[in-house]
Design a protein around this motif. Structure first.
Motif, PDB file in Angstrom:
ATOM      1  N   PHE A   1       0.831  -1.192   0.000  1.00 26.03           N
ATOM      2  CA  PHE A   1       0.000   0.000   0.000  1.00 26.03           C
ATOM      3  C   PHE A   1       0.876   1.256   0.000  1.00 26.03           C
ATOM      4  O   PHE A   1       2.047   1.226   0.386  1.00 26.03           O
ATOM      5  CB  PHE A   1      -0.903   0.040   1.237  1.00 26.03           C
ATOM      6  N   ALA A   2       0.283   2.374  -0.433  1.00 19.14           N
ATOM      7  CA  ALA A   2       0.967   3.653  -0.281  1.00 19.14           C
ATOM      8  C   ALA A   2       0.903   4.115   1.173  1.00 19.14           C
ATOM      9  O   ALA A   2       1.808   4.799   1.662  1.00 19.14           O
ATOM     10  CB  ALA A   2       0.330   4.705  -1.191  1.00 19.14           C
ATOM     11  N   LEU A   3      -0.176   3.730   1.869  1.00 18.01           N
ATOM     12  CA  LEU A   3      -0.359   4.103   3.270  1.00 18.01           C
ATOM     13  C   LEU A   3      -1.115   2.994   3.987  1.00 18.01           C
ATOM     14  O   LEU A   3      -2.081   2.443   3.462  1.00 18.01           O
ATOM     15  CB  LEU A   3      -1.150   5.406   3.385  1.00 18.01           C
ATOM     16  N   GLU A   4      -0.667   2.686   5.192  1.00 15.83           N
ATOM     17  CA  GLU A   4      -1.361   1.708   6.020  1.00 15.83           C
ATOM     18  C   GLU A   4      -1.358   2.179   7.475  1.00 15.83           C
ATOM     19  O   GLU A   4      -0.301   2.356   8.075  1.00 15.83           O
ATOM     20  CB  GLU A   4      -0.701   0.338   5.918  1.00 15.83           C
ATOM     21  N   PHE A   5      -2.557   2.409   8.022  1.00 16.27           N
ATOM     22  CA  PHE A   5      -2.757   2.688   9.439  1.00 16.27           C
ATOM     23  C   PHE A   5      -3.258   1.402  10.098  1.00 16.27           C
ATOM     24  O   PHE A   5      -4.201   0.779   9.614  1.00 16.27           O
ATOM     25  CB  PHE A   5      -3.831   3.764   9.649  1.00 16.27           C
ATOM     26  N   ARG A   6      -2.665   1.039  11.230  1.00 12.71           N
ATOM     27  CA  ARG A   6      -3.152  -0.104  11.995  1.00 12.71           C
ATOM     28  C   ARG A   6      -3.407   0.330  13.430  1.00 12.71           C
ATOM     29  O   ARG A   6      -2.478   0.590  14.188  1.00 12.71           O
ATOM     30  CB  ARG A   6      -2.131  -1.257  11.970  1.00 12.71           C
ATOM     31  N   SER A   7      -4.682   0.452  13.765  1.00 19.05           N
ATOM     32  CA  SER A   7      -5.118   0.797  15.125  1.00 19.05           C
ATOM     33  C   SER A   7      -4.340   1.987  15.683  1.00 19.05           C
ATOM     34  O   SER A   7      -3.816   1.943  16.798  1.00 19.05           O
ATOM     35  CB  SER A   7      -4.970  -0.416  16.054  1.00 19.05           C
TER      36      SER A   7
END
Length: 240
Positions: A4-10
């Protein structure tokens, strides 16, 4: 390879309350999970104080989360321009940010103060950047303001993503000689469908202005046009 270009996890991000003598904290982002693909534009809608700017600052690497993880390609953050400089400043700020060749643009409410013509130019530039594989995260106060630029819109409420809606935009054209028009236009623009005397073109990676310009170049007479925006079935929820 990072998918991904961006990944937020919690992701959680807090601030100390801005009151003298108060040791309390305010949660700006509360366990946010979100992904943005290369070439995708995700709109982030929400009221003032909902956490939009904090989300973009974390995505750009300017702020670090207190909890959770953020993974991103090289990113640039572009702040909202003041009212006196919005018309000229928004394009200049974006151009300046592009000098570093970011693969992710985090744009903090850039369309709010632009007049219609300037807004259309700005959105056209974003579509071109997406075509080159640049991912875009763009904020705004309401989803409708982000329709023209975004392929997907999420809404923040009190630091949490409340919903994500996949929006499909289609340009409908009333044309003369529809058989010829459909064949000729299909050689330049993908996803052209004929419906009687009308053509429909999916605005996925192409703007309405580009389709109309192609019609003019091909000698296709357009009697009328409209953009149809629909929500895809179901919801794309990414909050945990």
């Amino acid at each position: 390879m990072f998918p991904f270009a961006l990944e937020f996890r919690s992701v959680t991000r807090r601030y100390r309350a801005g009151v003298t003598g108060c040791s309390g904290e305010v949660t700006a982002l509360d366990r946010v999970s979100l992904t943005v693909a290369a070439g995708e534009c995700v709109g982030v809608a929400g009221a003032p104080g909902s956490g939009k700017s904090t989300l973009l600052l974390c995505a750009a690497g300017i702020l670090r989360p207190h909890e959770g993880t953020v993974r991103a390609v090289p990113a640039a953050f572009v702040a909202r321009r003041g009212s006196s400089e919005a018309q000229l400043g928004s394009h200049a700020a974006l151009t300046h940010a592009l000098r570093a060749a970011p693969r992710l643009l985090c744009l903090d409410d850039p369309l709010a103060l632009l007049e219609e013509t300037a807004r259309e130019r700005y959105v056209t530039l974003l579509h071109k950047l997406r075509g080159a594989g640049v991912a875009v995260l763009i904020s705004g106060r309401n989803p409708q303001a982000l329709d023209s630029s975004s392929s997907r819109i999420v809404t923040l409420e009190s630091g949490r993503i409340s919903r994500g809606v996949q929006r499909c935009r289609t340009l409908e054209l009333e044309v003369g000689m529809p058989s010829y028009a459909a064949t000729a236009l299909a050689n330049r623009i993908p996803s052209v469908r004929r419906l009687g005397h009308a053509l429909r073109v999916a605005l996925d990676g192409v703007t309405a202005e580009e389709v109309l310009s192609a019609c003019l170049a091909l000698g296709i007479r357009v009697h009328g046009s409209r953009v149809i925006t629909t929500a895809a079935p179901g919801r794309v929820a990414e909050a945990e």
